[in-house]
Design a protein around this motif. Structure first.
Motif, PDB file in Angstrom:
ATOM      1  N   LYS A 140       0.835  -1.200   0.000  1.00 47.73           N
ATOM      2  CA  LYS A 140       0.000   0.000   0.000  1.00 47.73           C
ATOM      3  C   LYS A 140       0.873   1.255   0.000  1.00 47.73           C
ATOM      4  O   LYS A 140       0.643   2.185  -0.751  1.00 47.73           O
ATOM      5  CB  LYS A 140      -0.917   0.011   1.220  1.00 47.73           C
ATOM      6  CG  LYS A 140      -2.064  -0.985   1.177  1.00 47.73           C
ATOM      7  CD  LYS A 140      -2.995  -0.761   2.370  1.00 47.73           C
ATOM      8  CE  LYS A 140      -4.242  -1.613   2.274  1.00 47.73           C
ATOM      9  NZ  LYS A 140      -5.191  -1.338   3.391  1.00 47.73           N
ATOM     10  N   TRP A 141       1.862   1.259   0.894  1.00 51.22           N
ATOM     11  CA  TRP A 141       2.823   2.361   0.955  1.00 51.22           C
ATOM     12  C   TRP A 141       4.011   1.919   1.793  1.00 51.22           C
ATOM     13  O   TRP A 141       3.954   0.888   2.462  1.00 51.22           O
ATOM     14  CB  TRP A 141       2.203   3.644   1.517  1.00 51.22           C
ATOM     15  CG  TRP A 141       1.555   3.539   2.872  1.00 51.22           C
ATOM     16  CD1 TRP A 141       0.256   3.216   3.136  1.00 51.22           C
ATOM     17  CD2 TRP A 141       2.167   3.791   4.153  1.00 51.22           C
ATOM     18  NE1 TRP A 141       0.013   3.232   4.496  1.00 51.22           N
ATOM     19  CE2 TRP A 141       1.166   3.590   5.144  1.00 51.22           C
ATOM     20  CE3 TRP A 141       3.451   4.155   4.568  1.00 51.22           C
ATOM     21  CZ2 TRP A 141       1.411   3.732   6.502  1.00 51.22           C
ATOM     22  CZ3 TRP A 141       3.703   4.303   5.928  1.00 51.22           C
ATOM     23  CH2 TRP A 141       2.682   4.095   6.874  1.00 51.22           C
ATOM     24  N   LYS A 142       5.087   2.679   1.737  1.00 53.33           N
ATOM     25  CA  LYS A 142       6.239   2.386   2.574  1.00 53.33           C
ATOM     26  C   LYS A 142       6.883   3.693   3.018  1.00 53.33           C
ATOM     27  O   LYS A 142       6.700   4.739   2.383  1.00 53.33           O
ATOM     28  CB  LYS A 142       7.257   1.504   1.847  1.00 53.33           C
ATOM     29  CG  LYS A 142       7.928   2.143   0.651  1.00 53.33           C
ATOM     30  CD  LYS A 142       8.899   1.159  -0.001  1.00 53.33           C
ATOM     31  CE  LYS A 142       9.529   1.780  -1.254  1.00 53.33           C
ATOM     32  NZ  LYS A 142      10.459   0.820  -1.924  1.00 53.33           N
ATOM     33  N   LEU A 143       7.597   3.626   4.125  1.00 51.44           N
ATOM     34  CA  LEU A 143       8.247   4.793   4.698  1.00 51.44           C
ATOM     35  C   LEU A 143       9.696   4.433   5.004  1.00 51.44           C
ATOM     36  O   LEU A 143       9.952   3.448   5.709  1.00 51.44           O
ATOM     37  CB  LEU A 143       7.524   5.225   5.975  1.00 51.44           C
ATOM     38  CG  LEU A 143       8.052   6.468   6.687  1.00 51.44           C
ATOM     39  CD1 LEU A 143       7.848   7.707   5.819  1.00 51.44           C
ATOM     40  CD2 LEU A 143       7.344   6.643   8.032  1.00 51.44           C
ATOM     41  N   LYS A 144      10.618   5.217   4.480  1.00 55.22           N
ATOM     42  CA  LYS A 144      12.036   4.962   4.739  1.00 55.22           C
ATOM     43  C   LYS A 144      12.396   5.527   6.117  1.00 55.22           C
ATOM     44  O   LYS A 144      12.304   6.735   6.343  1.00 55.22           O
ATOM     45  CB  LYS A 144      12.905   5.594   3.659  1.00 55.22           C
ATOM     46  CG  LYS A 144      14.393   5.252   3.801  1.00 55.22           C
ATOM     47  CD  LYS A 144      15.184   5.804   2.626  1.00 55.22           C
ATOM     48  CE  LYS A 144      16.672   5.521   2.778  1.00 55.22           C
ATOM     49  NZ  LYS A 144      16.976   4.069   2.787  1.00 55.22           N
ATOM     50  N   LEU A 145      12.816   4.626   7.012  1.00 53.97           N
ATOM     51  CA  LEU A 145      13.226   5.046   8.351  1.00 53.97           C
ATOM     52  C   LEU A 145      14.687   5.484   8.379  1.00 53.97           C
ATOM     53  O   LEU A 145      15.080   6.299   9.201  1.00 53.97           O
ATOM     54  CB  LEU A 145      13.014   3.900   9.350  1.00 53.97           C
ATOM     55  CG  LEU A 145      11.584   3.366   9.487  1.00 53.97           C
ATOM     56  CD1 LEU A 145      11.552   2.210  10.470  1.00 53.97           C
ATOM     57  CD2 LEU A 145      10.628   4.458   9.909  1.00 53.97           C
ATOM     58  N   GLY A 146      15.480   4.900   7.498  1.00 50.47           N
ATOM     59  CA  GLY A 146      16.897   5.225   7.470  1.00 50.47           C
ATOM     60  C   GLY A 146      17.710   4.490   8.523  1.00 50.47           C
ATOM     61  O   GLY A 146      18.905   4.727   8.668  1.00 50.47           O
TER      62      GLY A 146
END
Length: 470
Positions: free
Chosen positions: A196-202
């Motif tokens: 659905k979506w993704k978020l780069k945490l780093g």
């Protein structure tokens, strides 16, 4: 016109049978309650990390479930089935506790450290290993999350990632979330396994299973430094706040956080001591749930470094934090609001979060022992040796039974009385209460039988009077 003998009383009898006999039958029946809850949506079932369940289940179970390989994740119980994952082999099992038999066995492409969560008749489990891969990714070989049919074990879909998914997935509002060794948070559609979506945490997440409360996901992350703790607003798909820990060099990314009410999120980690990183100091941090500010910080002390699972996972019960330290080899109880220590107990190396119910807290250690303590004063109520190194994800409590996995390949299921030692008077009291219930049920059955008989006799008399008048 020919009359059929006893037509009217037979008709009355049939009506009475339909209306009354089901009541008679229900008086004799025993309510069949499932052993466990109907779903399991995240690590250790709830934001407290204290997986406890009660209903009217009355049977007593005592069994050892043998599998093919080490168990390092918490066994998940839904209904009468327990879902188990193996470490090296990636085997996944469904075992029926009532029938004492395996329902099915499936296979993941890599290690299983993740719990197998259960939502809407669907299973979700992460897989992957801890070895270093290219470009700073944690995990070699295949990594990702599987969805399985809980009835058959059929793999419904396979969501693949670049880095390991050793943390347990978390389900919220129609989406499954995973944190990974490729420094991302992924939101996955449970229906078809699409992103659905993704978020780069780093930052890499090794085994810090995400904790979701009120639409906010909390998770600890590791390299690159500084190690960082995140709160992520899932509806906005963005970081709500993050707290950096400049001195932390291990543990924060291993520890699934615990949430205290609407106030604090609790995590632990390692900082160098005066003797360096080989002899770390173990700390616990309480962060404000809304801002990430560190409200208090407490030290367990220093000790020798251990392999893997370097920092103990906290659990919340009745305004107290219960946590074990593998560094100091000690179990602790702390006041959640103030961070003041309530009591401690020296043990062996321990890595698992405990579980608590009815003012008793149960800890496990790496030598195969389970301990029961009074939650208020730390009095040791009982201790039992099981086998192997007990799983670092910890035990659960279902209907006064303790269930825990072990690296000896077994899942142990036993009444808590085997650990605490319930006295005979209490056993007799329970027995007498049960006998009174049976006597009461039998009395009710006799009363119903007499009433039914009286009504039938009355019907026959009325029929006879009417016939004689004719």
């Amino acid at each position: 016109m020919m009359r059929t003998p006893f037509k009217t009383p037979i008709l009355l009898f049939l009506i009475l049978s339909i209306v009354v006999l089901p009541t008679l039958s229900s008086a004799n029946s025993v309510s069949a309650e499932d052993f466990g809850p109907s779903e399991w949506t995240q690590y250790r079932m709830n934001p407290d990390n204290n997986p406890v369940f009660h209903n009217e289940f009355e049977e007593q179970l005592n069994t050892i479930i043998d599998t093919n390989d080490q168990i390092r994740s918490t066994p998940v119980i839904v209904g009468n089935n327990v879902y188990i994952g193996n470490h090296d082999t990636g085997d996944i099992y469904s075992y029926n506790l009532m029938e004492e038999k395996m329902n099915w066995q499936a296979q993941a492409p890599n290690w299983i450290h993740s719990e197998t969560i259960y939502v809407d008749d669907q299973l979700f489990v992460g897989y992957g290993n801890r070895f270093g891969g290219p470009d700073g990714v944690r995990g070699t070989g295949e990594s990702g999350m599987l969805s399985l049919d809980p009835e058959t074990g059929e793999i419904l879909w396979n969501f693949k990632t670049k880095g390991e998914v050793m943390p347990t997935p978390a389900y919220h509002d129609g989406t499954v979330y995973i944190t990974t060794g490729d420094d991302h948070l992924y939101a996955v559609d449970p229906k078809d396994g699409t992103e659905k979506w993704k978020l780069k945490l780093g930052h890499v997440v090794s085994m810090s299973s995400p904790n979701i409360k009120d639409g906010i996901l909390y998770v600890g992350a590791g390299r690159p430094t500084p190690y960082t703790f995140f709160a992520i607003d899932l509806s906005a798909q963005e970081v709500l706040w993050k707290t950096e820990f400049d001195n932390v060099y291990a543990g924060l990314d291993d520890v699934p956080p615990a949430i205290y009410k609407d106030d604090l999120v609790i995590a632990t980690a390692l900082e160098p001591s005066e003797k360096g990183t080989d002899y770390p100091e173990h700390f616990m941090y309480a962060m404000d749930l809304k801002t990430g500010e560190v409200v208090w910080k407490e030290s367990f002390g220093s000790g020798e470094m251990v392999k893997n699972n370097k920092s103990g996972a906290p659990m919340i019960y009745q305004d107290k934090i219960f946590v074990g330290s593998p560094i100091t080899r000690t179990f602790y109880a702390y006041d959640a609001k103030s961070g003041e220590q309530s009591w401690s107990y020296e043990s062996n190396i321990n890595k698992a979060p405990p579980v608590a119910d009815q003012d008793v807290v149960y800890f496990t250690d790496a030598e195969g022992f389970v301990y029961a303590f009074n939650t208020e004063d730390g009095e040791l109520l009982g201790k039992k040796e099981l086998g192997g190194t007990l799983a670092p994800s910890g035990p659960v409590l279902m209907n006064d039974h303790l269930i825990t996995g072990s690296q000896d390949s077994n899942v142990y299921v036993m009444p808590t009385s085997e650990i605490t030692g319930i006295d005979e008077e209490k056993d007799e009291s329970v027995k007498d209460h049960g006998e009174q219930e049976i006597e009461g049920t039998n009395s009710s059955t006799w009363i119903i039988s007499i009433v039914v008989g009286a009504i039938i006799v009355l019907a026959l008399v009325i029929y006879g009077v009417r016939k004689s008048k004719k």
